[in-house]
Design a protein around this motif. Structure first.
Motif, PDB file in Angstrom:
ATOM      1  N   GLU A 281       0.837  -1.208   0.000  1.00  0.00           N
ATOM      2  CA  GLU A 281       0.000   0.000   0.000  1.00  0.00           C
ATOM      3  C   GLU A 281       0.872   1.258   0.000  1.00  0.00           C
ATOM      4  O   GLU A 281       0.493   2.283  -0.547  1.00  0.00           O
TER       5      GLU A 281
ATOM      6  N   LYS B  22       0.184   2.011  -7.787  1.00  0.00           N
ATOM      7  CA  LYS B  22       0.819   0.997  -6.941  1.00  0.00           C
ATOM      8  C   LYS B  22       1.878   0.250  -7.760  1.00  0.00           C
ATOM      9  O   LYS B  22       1.537  -0.471  -8.701  1.00  0.00           O
TER      10      LYS B  22
ATOM     11  N   ILE C 235      -4.877  -0.984  -5.949  1.00  0.00           N
ATOM     12  CA  ILE C 235      -4.261  -2.197  -5.429  1.00  0.00           C
ATOM     13  C   ILE C 235      -4.721  -3.450  -6.156  1.00  0.00           C
ATOM     14  O   ILE C 235      -3.933  -4.365  -6.410  1.00  0.00           O
TER      15      ILE C 235
END
Length: 279
Positions: free
Chosen positions: A162, A187, A207
């Protein structure tokens, strides 16, 4: 006892490994906002993540001392192996080697070998399992070393986090281009180099897409999967780990799959929500 395997605490141990009597953990230590944590069985992940979230300071880690490793080598086992996180990311490997030298000076000759995992977390777990497998097959000390070093060279580590803030602030991303702005929710998909440093493989927005990209990266490079163990570690996100497992199993068959919670050091670097995959 014929052999013993010491794994620094960046490597998680399965329940079976803990129960076998052949494995021992050499604990690293963590300091966050003035609070000192020993990365052993007392580590409280939820409390640690809370402290990190509440602190403006970046947590710092320290590796086991050479004396700690020397104590681990001083045992009844005829052959002792140590597995450390990548020498490019920590001083644990050098400390383990210095501990070996101290042992020889103090106690004389013994079969001791330190493996530089060139990985971390469940990468170390798989290496320790490989050592035990070789020992149980009755290989000689030198055969174990050759087989496991070859295995390490074939291993690949991948991760999606994250946040990369702790890796950045602790200097673990040296040589990498600047990561895209967090505001864009980009990400990066990260991986290990053969030398044990970190590289960026690709990136995605969000994500879920990044995890899917990571799966694609794994499958693109994967060979002989049916003879390999798929290892996944997660920091406080078991459902995410299970989703990655299912994505990979839909594309390849593996000999076995293990999923583990990150221990202290892995939790520090993976941060809340991080996923690490090693094959």
């Amino acid at each position: 006892m014929g052999y013993k395997i010491i794994v620094d605490s960046c490597g998680e141990l399965t329940d079976e490994m803990k129960a076998s009597g052949n494995f021992e953990t050499a604990s690293l230590q963590i300091d966050v906002a003035g609070y000192h944590i020993i990365d052993d069985e007392t580590f409280d992940q939820a409390d640690f993540l809370r402290r990190v979230a509440e602190s403006e300071e970046c947590p710092k880690s320290s590796c086991p001392s050479p004396e700690r490793y020397m104590e681990g080598y001083h045992c009844d086992a005829e052959r002792v192996y140590a597995v450390t996180l990548s020498a490019e990311l920590s001083g644990s490997y050098n400390s383990a080697v210095l501990g070996e030298n101290l042992y020889h000076e103090e106690y004389g000759e013994k079969n001791i070998y330190v493996f530089n995992s060139r990985s971390a977390s469940v990468g170390e777990t798989l290496i320790a399992m490989k050592i035990a497998e070789c020992e149980e097959k009755g290989m000689s000390f030198q055969e174990v070393i050759r087989t496991v070093e070859s295995y390490i060279a074939s291993q690949d580590t991948y991760f999606v986090l994250e946040t990369l803030d702790i890796l950045k602030k602790n200097g673990r991303l040296k040589g990498l281009k600047a990561v895209m702005a967090t505001a864009l929710n980009i990400k990066p998909v990260m991986g290990s180099t053969p030398e044990g440093t970190i590289k960026q493989l690709s990136q995605a927005r969000g994500i879920k897409k990044a995890l899917a990209k990571m799966v694609d990266e794994i499958i693109d490079k994967l060979k002989d999967s049916e003879g390999k163990i798929l290892a996944i570690s997660h920091c406080n996100c078991k459902e995410r780990a299970l989703a990655v497992k299912e994505m990979l199993l839909s594309k390849a068959k593996f000999k076995d799959v293990i999923i583990l919670d990150t221990a202290g050091i892995s939790s520090m670097y993976a941060a809340d929500g991080g996923i690490i995959v090693v094959v």
